[in-house]
Design a protein around this motif. Structure first.
Motif, PDB file in Angstrom:
ATOM      1  N   ARG A  71       9.781   5.746 -14.204  1.00  0.00           N
ATOM      2  CA  ARG A  71       8.571   5.114 -14.750  1.00  0.00           C
ATOM      3  C   ARG A  71       8.816   3.693 -15.241  1.00  0.00           C
ATOM      4  O   ARG A  71       7.865   2.951 -15.484  1.00  0.00           O
ATOM      5  CB  ARG A  71       8.036   5.970 -15.907  1.00  0.00           C
ATOM      6  N   GLY A  72      10.054   3.302 -15.388  1.00  0.00           N
ATOM      7  CA  GLY A  72      10.332   1.954 -15.869  1.00  0.00           C
ATOM      8  C   GLY A  72      10.081   0.905 -14.809  1.00  0.00           C
ATOM      9  O   GLY A  72      10.219   1.161 -13.605  1.00  0.00           O
ATOM     10  N   ARG A  73       9.701  -0.294 -15.221  1.00  0.00           N
ATOM     11  CA  ARG A  73       9.461  -1.387 -14.295  1.00  0.00           C
ATOM     12  C   ARG A  73      10.766  -1.789 -13.629  1.00  0.00           C
ATOM     13  O   ARG A  73      11.809  -1.908 -14.281  1.00  0.00           O
ATOM     14  CB  ARG A  73       8.866  -2.578 -15.046  1.00  0.00           C
ATOM     15  N   GLY A  74      10.726  -1.996 -12.304  1.00  0.00           N
ATOM     16  CA  GLY A  74      11.907  -2.413 -11.576  1.00  0.00           C
ATOM     17  C   GLY A  74      12.001  -3.923 -11.449  1.00  0.00           C
ATOM     18  O   GLY A  74      11.279  -4.671 -12.115  1.00  0.00           O
ATOM     19  N   THR A 115       0.825  -1.206   0.000  1.00  0.00           N
ATOM     20  CA  THR A 115       0.000   0.000   0.000  1.00  0.00           C
ATOM     21  C   THR A 115       0.859   1.255   0.000  1.00  0.00           C
ATOM     22  O   THR A 115       0.529   2.262  -0.638  1.00  0.00           O
ATOM     23  CB  THR A 115      -0.924   0.014   1.230  1.00  0.00           C
ATOM     24  N   MET A 116       1.983   1.203   0.715  1.00  0.00           N
ATOM     25  CA  MET A 116       2.872   2.367   0.831  1.00  0.00           C
ATOM     26  C   MET A 116       3.730   2.590  -0.415  1.00  0.00           C
ATOM     27  O   MET A 116       4.451   3.576  -0.496  1.00  0.00           O
ATOM     28  CB  MET A 116       3.798   2.198   2.044  1.00  0.00           C
ATOM     29  N   GLY A 117       3.676   1.678  -1.374  1.00  0.00           N
ATOM     30  CA  GLY A 117       4.411   1.885  -2.610  1.00  0.00           C
ATOM     31  C   GLY A 117       5.604   0.990  -2.830  1.00  0.00           C
ATOM     32  O   GLY A 117       6.378   1.201  -3.759  1.00  0.00           O
ATOM     33  N   ILE A 118       5.795  -0.035  -1.970  1.00  0.00           N
ATOM     34  CA  ILE A 118       6.858  -1.018  -2.211  1.00  0.00           C
ATOM     35  C   ILE A 118       6.372  -1.921  -3.336  1.00  0.00           C
ATOM     36  O   ILE A 118       5.708  -2.931  -3.124  1.00  0.00           O
ATOM     37  CB  ILE A 118       7.165  -1.825  -0.937  1.00  0.00           C
ATOM     38  N   ASP A 119       6.689  -1.535  -4.547  1.00  0.00           N
ATOM     39  CA  ASP A 119       6.122  -2.193  -5.722  1.00  0.00           C
ATOM     40  C   ASP A 119       7.027  -1.906  -6.917  1.00  0.00           C
ATOM     41  O   ASP A 119       7.216  -0.747  -7.300  1.00  0.00           O
ATOM     42  CB  ASP A 119       4.715  -1.654  -5.989  1.00  0.00           C
ATOM     43  N   GLY A 137      -0.703   6.253 -10.777  1.00  0.00           N
ATOM     44  CA  GLY A 137      -1.297   7.198  -9.834  1.00  0.00           C
ATOM     45  C   GLY A 137      -0.365   7.511  -8.676  1.00  0.00           C
ATOM     46  O   GLY A 137      -0.273   8.662  -8.229  1.00  0.00           O
ATOM     47  N   LEU A 138       0.336   6.488  -8.167  1.00  0.00           N
ATOM     48  CA  LEU A 138       1.290   6.712  -7.084  1.00  0.00           C
ATOM     49  C   LEU A 138       2.447   7.576  -7.560  1.00  0.00           C
ATOM     50  O   LEU A 138       2.848   8.531  -6.878  1.00  0.00           O
ATOM     51  CB  LEU A 138       1.815   5.372  -6.562  1.00  0.00           C
ATOM     52  N   LEU A 139       2.985   7.269  -8.724  1.00  0.00           N
ATOM     53  CA  LEU A 139       4.118   8.033  -9.232  1.00  0.00           C
ATOM     54  C   LEU A 139       3.716   9.482  -9.508  1.00  0.00           C
ATOM     55  O   LEU A 139       4.490  10.417  -9.237  1.00  0.00           O
ATOM     56  CB  LEU A 139       4.662   7.372 -10.496  1.00  0.00           C
ATOM     57  N   ARG A 199      -1.082  12.862   2.158  1.00  0.00           N
ATOM     58  CA  ARG A 199      -1.110  13.674   0.946  1.00  0.00           C
ATOM     59  C   ARG A 199      -0.837  12.856  -0.310  1.00  0.00           C
ATOM     60  O   ARG A 199      -1.065  13.351  -1.421  1.00  0.00           O
ATOM     61  CB  ARG A 199      -0.078  14.802   1.057  1.00  0.00           C
ATOM     62  N   THR A 200      -0.361  11.629  -0.126  1.00  0.00           N
ATOM     63  CA  THR A 200       0.129  10.855  -1.274  1.00  0.00           C
ATOM     64  C   THR A 200      -0.679   9.594  -1.554  1.00  0.00           C
ATOM     65  O   THR A 200      -0.939   9.269  -2.724  1.00  0.00           O
ATOM     66  CB  THR A 200       1.604  10.446  -1.033  1.00  0.00           C
TER      67      THR A 200
END
Length: 783
Positions: free
Chosen positions: A448-451, A423-427, A433-435, A596-597
């Motif tokens: 923006r590239g896939r990690g 949920t916090m963005g460890i992805d 939308g998160l970015l 806010r994020t």
């Protein structure tokens, strides 16, 4: 007492079938033993009473949610083990490492390593002496910054996260890493429930379960697939037992007959304790073939479609919820065509169940108005795991069993905040939308590239394409598949950094340079400039809880995970994109950034004051489908043509049996609390292979013999583990089971779930050979 004498207790390996109930008196006895062994029992009993309580700390064990009506005791046996294991007086610092070289420590067991106690000061590996030596925090942060700045690109660093990291730590971590310039976020969920997230997102528009704790009290039937709550989520047994008492059905699909799903004794219920848990937890128990759950559910669907057609022909009430289907779903026609094209012969062969068995399960499902489906890694660690999760969704969509009380989908997560970290963005494949939000709030150019996910990170390190590894918690070297390759990958790195509470093998399987950074645990008081701090976690039911440590840290050299991350970030980025020191002085600042994020966290700090925390919400539970069509989707996946991977068949050998890896009752993930597995009757030993007695004879062995195990995979590499004792056990023919991490070396890195990249740890084709040494049944050491 010296480190050398701990815990060298001699134990003889024994096996005696366990006939008692799960939990109950046996659990209380086990809790007492671990409590006393912590060496600070008075402090720890006070801490235990604050576990999962408002104003207390969240259990560092599993992600099971709290009972809103629960009393003073909100922890289970394994939760108590986790607390006492973390809150120990034993300490590992410079004196310990002056005594023990890394080469020596590599010969020790995982249990012995963690038993030595809490890490109490930052350490740097000294190659000349083969020992860790103390290093100051600022120097450690500077070393990390130097290595990161030397990289040709940010993508040459891997940033791993364990599911025990708090929301605050995870948010800061992903912010720092994305400001640095990469989405390389391998994390523990990649190895466990990734298939759930993928399968659910593609069908109902969210990667999370749709139920809350209260739904268990309203369900007419609860179906459990590929899960052993008695060991992995013991607090789940209480609502299951209560469901049976009030007349609900609990239906289990599990190859092994796990004790917690047969007979349960609630330590908080006087009736259960006095009656010795005579009531059965389940009402039906089916034992599918490994990997056969999708076929079993397909058979149930085939029955339901037939029941519905017969009912409509007789002008009776339909079995399927056509109003729900027409308003909320798409793709039914293609799915029904796929179901009808699936022959019963394939369903029976692949599921390992008879048509009669499946019809019994389907009949229970049909007669139950409100149904919950729960599952864990017995579903998600297969090659076709995403399709299996989607088949579970299909089953629920047919009867409208999503989005109403007492019904829904419940992937039961493992680590206490593995869901919150995502949920916090460890992805590694972060949603746009998160970015977008990160760029707007913090003014960064988000990559923006896939990690890299976990298996891709291992591959990158093995190939020399990744130079720096930073682990936020966990035990990467042991938790991952293909251990020999993973260990080689880590040693290829220029720098490995482990942010940890206790010593583990990942500190010993290290890069050319290595750091151990000791962090506070969930039980420790986190004192910062503004006072004691709370961190937050998200449980399996999307409830957000505050967690306040209760015990003084064992050293003033231990830092919190957020503080360590902020220290690294400041050394690498300076005071951008935030004032890192200000964020650590008061974690409320971090939570304001989260508000806010991240959607759903509006007014975060204020809502956190609510007793029991707050519900994050779930669109699918409200029957709002965040899919491209705005509807939930049926998935017309065919059953696999063959459960054996082509690379297995290309090996030119037929497997003797199919192996699944599992936990013992004395462990949680890679943390080994002891050498016993009470519910399976094993004591003093972990290197056992549970097998059907007829299979043992068929292969020319005898129960009690020692065997070596080789997995089948065509890639020119041999994957073998030696010295496992054959144990005749109630396992379906053709199957076997053994503990991990001891059997992780057998899982090929390339044997991954389609669409999830999750290692296939529940389906390993193996061959057995008599071990060269048959004298292994000797005195074993807890160390």
């Amino acid at each position: 007492m010296t480190h050398e004498s701990l815990p060298e207790k001699q134990q003889k390996a024994q096996y005696e079938p366990y006939k008692g109930p799960a939990a109950g008196w046996g659990a209380l006895k086990s809790v007492a033993a671990h409590w006393l062994d912590s060496k600070q029992p008075i402090k720890n009993i006070r801490a235990l009473l604050k576990t999962n309580q408002h104003g207390g700390f969240d259990c560092p064990g599993c992600a099971w949610g709290d009972d809103p009506k629960g009393g003073r005791i909100q922890f289970c046996e394994n939760g108590a083990k986790a607390v006492n294991w973390e809150a120990t007086r034993r300490a590992v610092g410079r004196d310990f490492f002056a005594t023990h070289s890394v080469s020596e420590l590599l010969q020790r067991s995982d249990h012995w390593l963690e038993y030595q106690g809490r890490l109490i000061e930052p350490m740097r590996y000294d190659r000349a002496t083969d020992r860790y030596r103390p290093i100051g925090w600022d120097d450690a942060f500077a070393l990390i910054a130097d290595h990161l700045h030397r990289l040709e690109s940010p993508g040459q660093a891997e940033f791993y996260t364990s599911g025990r990291a708090s929301n605050e730590a995870a948010f800061l971590y992903q912010l720092f890493v994305r400001a640095f310039g990469t989405n390389n976020f391998p994390d523990c969920s990649n190895m466990c429930h990734e298939a759930s997230g993928v399968g659910l997102s593609q069908t109902i528009g969210t990667g999370k379960g749709t139920v809350t704790f209260d739904d268990f009290a309203e369900a007419d039937a609860i179906f459990i697939f590929g899960q052993n709550p008695g060991t992995n989520h013991p607090r789940m047994l209480a609502p299951l037992s209560e469901a049976v008492r009030r007349g609900a059905h609990v239906v289990c699909f599990n190859p092994l007959k796990e004790r917690g799903l047969q007979r349960f004794q609630d330590p908080q219920a006087i009736h259960d304790m006095l009656s010795n848990g005579a009531e059965s937890t389940n009402t039906a128990y089916f034992r599918p073939a490994l990997g056969g759950d999708m076929a079993a559910v397909r058979g149930m669907v085939k029955c339901l479609i037939q029941y519905d057609e017969q009912a409509r022909m007789k002008y009776e009430a339909p079995v399927l919820d056509w109003a729900f289907i027409e308003r909320h779903t798409q793709g039914l026609e293609d799915y029904i065509a796929q179901v009808k094209a699936t022959p019963w012969s394939q369903i029976e062969t692949q599921s390992g169940l008879t048509r009669v068995d499946i019809e019994v399960a389907a009949d229970i499902y049909r007669k139950s108005s409100k149904v919950m489906l729960c599952w864990a890694m017995g579903i998600t660690q297969h090659r076709h795991s995403v399709a299996t999760v989607q088949e579970l969704v299909n089953l629920q969509l047919l009867r409208g069993n999503i989005g109403r009380p007492g019904a829904g989908l419940c992937p039961v997560r493992g680590h206490s905040n593995v869901q919150g970290d995502r949920t916090m963005g460890i992805d590694e494949k972060a949603p746009s939308g998160l970015l977008d939000a990160l760029e707007k709030v913090f003014g960064i150019a988000a990559p923006r590239g896939r990690g890299h996910n976990t298996v891709e990170a291992i591959d990158a390190m093995a190939r020399g394409n990744a130079k720096v590894f930073i682990g936020l918690g966990g035990n990467f070297a042991q938790a991952t598949p293909d251990s020999e390759l993973t260990h080689q990958a880590l040693t290829n790195c220029d720098l490995t950094v482990q942010i940890s509470t206790k010593l583990n093998r990942s500190h010993l399987v290290k890069g050319k340079e290595a750091l151990i950074l000791p962090c506070l645990g969930r039980t420790d008081i986190d004192m910062q400039a503004s006072g004691p701090q709370a961190v937050t976690v998200e449980d399996s039911f999307s409830m957000i809880h505050a967690s306040y440590g209760q015990l003084p840290p064992g050293s003033n050299q231990m830092k919190s995970e957020p503080a360590i991350i902020a220290g690294i970030a400041k050394a690498v980025l300076g005071n951008r994109p935030i004032d890192w020191d200000a964020a650590i002085a008061d974690y409320g600042v971090i939570r304001d950034y989260i508000a806010r994020t991240i959607p759903g966290f509006e007014n975060f700090n204020e809502r956190l004051k609510q007793n029991g925390g707050f519900y994050l919400g779930n669109a699918a539970r409200d029957r709002r489908w965040n899919t491209s069509s705005g509807k939930a989707s049926f998935s017309a996946n065919p059953l696999p043509d063959d459960l054996l991977h082509e690379r297995i068949k290309a090996s030119g050998q037929q497997p003797d049996v199919i192996l699944q890896t599992l936990r013992s009752h004395d462990q949680y993930n890679t943390t080994i609390y002891g050498l016993n597995d009470r519910y399976r009757g094993v004591s003093g030993q972990r290197r056992v292979l549970f097998m059907n007695g007829d299979d043992i004879k068929r292969l020319g062995f005898a129960a009690g013999e020692w065997v070596d195990i080789t997995s089948l995979w065509e890639d020119g590499r041999q994957r073998r583990v030696a010295g496992f004792k054959l144990l005749a056990y109630d396992v379906p023919a053709g199957q076997a089971a053994a503990y991990y991490p001891e059997t992780n070396p057998l899982v090929p890195l390339e044997s991954r779930g389609t669409g999830s990249n999750t290692p296939t740890s529940k389906f390993i084709a193996i061959k057995l050979a008599k071990s060269e040494r048959q004298d292994r049944d000797r005195v074993l050491y807890a160390g």
